[in-house]
Scaffold this motif. Sequence first.
Motif, PDB file in Angstrom:
ATOM      1  N   LYS A  59       0.919  -1.228   0.031  1.00 60.30           N
ATOM      2  CA  LYS A  59       0.010   0.054   0.041  1.00 60.30           C
ATOM      3  C   LYS A  59       0.751   1.485   0.031  1.00 60.30           C
ATOM      4  O   LYS A  59       1.125   1.815   1.048  1.00 60.30           O
ATOM      5  N   TYR A  60       1.405   1.548  -1.079  1.00 59.79           N
ATOM      6  CA  TYR A  60       2.469   2.457  -1.013  1.00 59.79           C
ATOM      7  C   TYR A  60       2.143   3.934  -0.955  1.00 59.79           C
ATOM      8  O   TYR A  60       2.968   4.809  -0.257  1.00 59.79           O
ATOM      9  N   ALA A  61       1.012   4.334  -1.427  1.00 64.23           N
ATOM     10  CA  ALA A  61       0.491   5.570  -1.190  1.00 64.23           C
ATOM     11  C   ALA A  61       0.368   5.907   0.271  1.00 64.23           C
ATOM     12  O   ALA A  61       0.611   6.961   0.896  1.00 64.23           O
ATOM     13  N   GLU A  62      -0.097   4.861   1.059  1.00 63.53           N
ATOM     14  CA  GLU A  62      -0.418   4.911   2.597  1.00 63.53           C
ATOM     15  C   GLU A  62       0.717   5.068   3.112  1.00 63.53           C
ATOM     16  O   GLU A  62       0.885   5.708   3.987  1.00 63.53           O
ATOM     17  N   ALA A  63       1.618   4.268   2.834  1.00 61.83           N
ATOM     18  CA  ALA A  63       3.028   4.043   3.308  1.00 61.83           C
ATOM     19  C   ALA A  63       3.754   5.334   3.158  1.00 61.83           C
ATOM     20  O   ALA A  63       4.172   5.882   4.231  1.00 61.83           O
ATOM     21  N   LEU A  64       3.619   5.909   2.035  1.00 61.80           N
ATOM     22  CA  LEU A  64       4.275   7.312   1.645  1.00 61.80           C
ATOM     23  C   LEU A  64       3.801   8.420   2.766  1.00 61.80           C
ATOM     24  O   LEU A  64       4.610   9.234   3.155  1.00 61.80           O
ATOM     25  N   ALA A  65       2.439   8.499   2.738  1.00 62.25           N
ATOM     26  CA  ALA A  65       2.056   9.240   3.574  1.00 62.25           C
ATOM     27  C   ALA A  65       2.335   9.282   5.130  1.00 62.25           C
ATOM     28  O   ALA A  65       2.742  10.259   5.802  1.00 62.25           O
ATOM     29  N   GLU A  66       2.479   8.039   5.569  1.00 61.59           N
ATOM     30  CA  GLU A  66       2.959   7.977   7.094  1.00 61.59           C
ATOM     31  C   GLU A  66       4.436   8.016   7.146  1.00 61.59           C
ATOM     32  O   GLU A  66       4.676   8.875   8.306  1.00 61.59           O
ATOM     33  N   PHE A  67       5.282   7.893   6.212  1.00 63.69           N
ATOM     34  CA  PHE A  67       6.772   7.959   6.458  1.00 63.69           C
ATOM     35  C   PHE A  67       6.828   9.710   6.539  1.00 63.69           C
ATOM     36  O   PHE A  67       7.680   9.964   7.069  1.00 63.69           O
ATOM     37  N   ARG A  68       6.289  10.351   5.531  1.00 66.35           N
ATOM     38  CA  ARG A  68       6.218  11.776   5.637  1.00 66.35           C
ATOM     39  C   ARG A  68       5.682  12.483   6.851  1.00 66.35           C
ATOM     40  O   ARG A  68       6.318  13.225   7.419  1.00 66.35           O
ATOM     41  N   ALA A  69       4.676  11.757   7.308  1.00 63.05           N
ATOM     42  CA  ALA A  69       4.148  12.219   8.678  1.00 63.05           C
ATOM     43  C   ALA A  69       5.246  12.182   9.832  1.00 63.05           C
ATOM     44  O   ALA A  69       5.502  13.138  10.622  1.00 63.05           O
ATOM     45  N   SER A  70       5.834  11.032   9.758  1.00 62.93           N
ATOM     46  CA  SER A  70       6.758  10.716  10.731  1.00 62.93           C
ATOM     47  C   SER A  70       8.349  11.605  10.525  1.00 62.93           C
ATOM     48  O   SER A  70       8.710  12.253  11.708  1.00 62.93           O
ATOM     49  N   ARG A  71       8.446  11.860   9.327  1.00 62.20           N
ATOM     50  CA  ARG A  71       9.507  12.572   9.265  1.00 62.20           C
ATOM     51  C   ARG A  71       9.385  14.234   9.749  1.00 62.20           C
ATOM     52  O   ARG A  71      10.109  14.785  10.255  1.00 62.20           O
TER      53      ARG A  71
END
Length: 254
Positions: A59-71
């Motif tokens: 689920k790459y779009a969701e993963a990218l959103a979560e990684f950006r939030a963490s960053r």
Amino acid sequence: MSLPKTLAEDVARNLVMVARLIDEDPEEAYAYARIALRLASRVAAVREAAGFAAYATQKYAEALAEFRASRRMTGSVDLWPVMADCERGLGRPERAMAMAGEPEVQKLDKAGQVEMRLVAAGARRDMGQIDAAIVTLQSPELASSSIQPWTPRLRYAYADALLEAGREDEAREWFGKALEADKDGSTDASDRLAELDGVAFVDVLGDDEDEESVETDGPVSSSLDDSPEGDDEDDEDEDEDVDVDERGDRADKA
């Protein structure tokens, strides 16, 4: 951000399950990550775990959103390579390549820089630039005889790219080097070497079981199908004789 003790314990239990299951059952790990996210969405570690769980289930779009939030919460660049790989997963290799040239890459530690190199090479291959992918992987880390955590994957990726380019002899050499470094079996370098050498693995145990099943099942089925119709009547007569004998024995004893 601090959490109340009970809530923190609930979140921690879910994160433990994410870490425990993410390799063997990614979907289940993802479910635990979603629970943790509902409980503590403002905790960077939770957003990161949710990102990796989504990444593991593609689920790459969701993963990218979560990684950006963490960053955004931490200011760390550690997730930069996996964020770039999410762009690849979304079919945007050119964005992954652009990220490989950003200043954030210089802030990564050695392991992070090698990971970024692997992602960039993968993006080159996605775009059909196999020769450029090979050049991207050529580095001091690849040439080094020192075995590091990233060594098996780096050598394996290089061998795989060489094979795609039709350089089979070199690919065989590098699959061999990957196998030498891969003490934990994190790659399938041994299988790839066997394929190149024309070695076929046979499931001997499975074949034996199949043969055993055939040998056992055949005669049983045959005896049932081929029995003469009169056999049942003979059996009934024999049963009656046995009953009479048994009654006679009991009468004698009485």
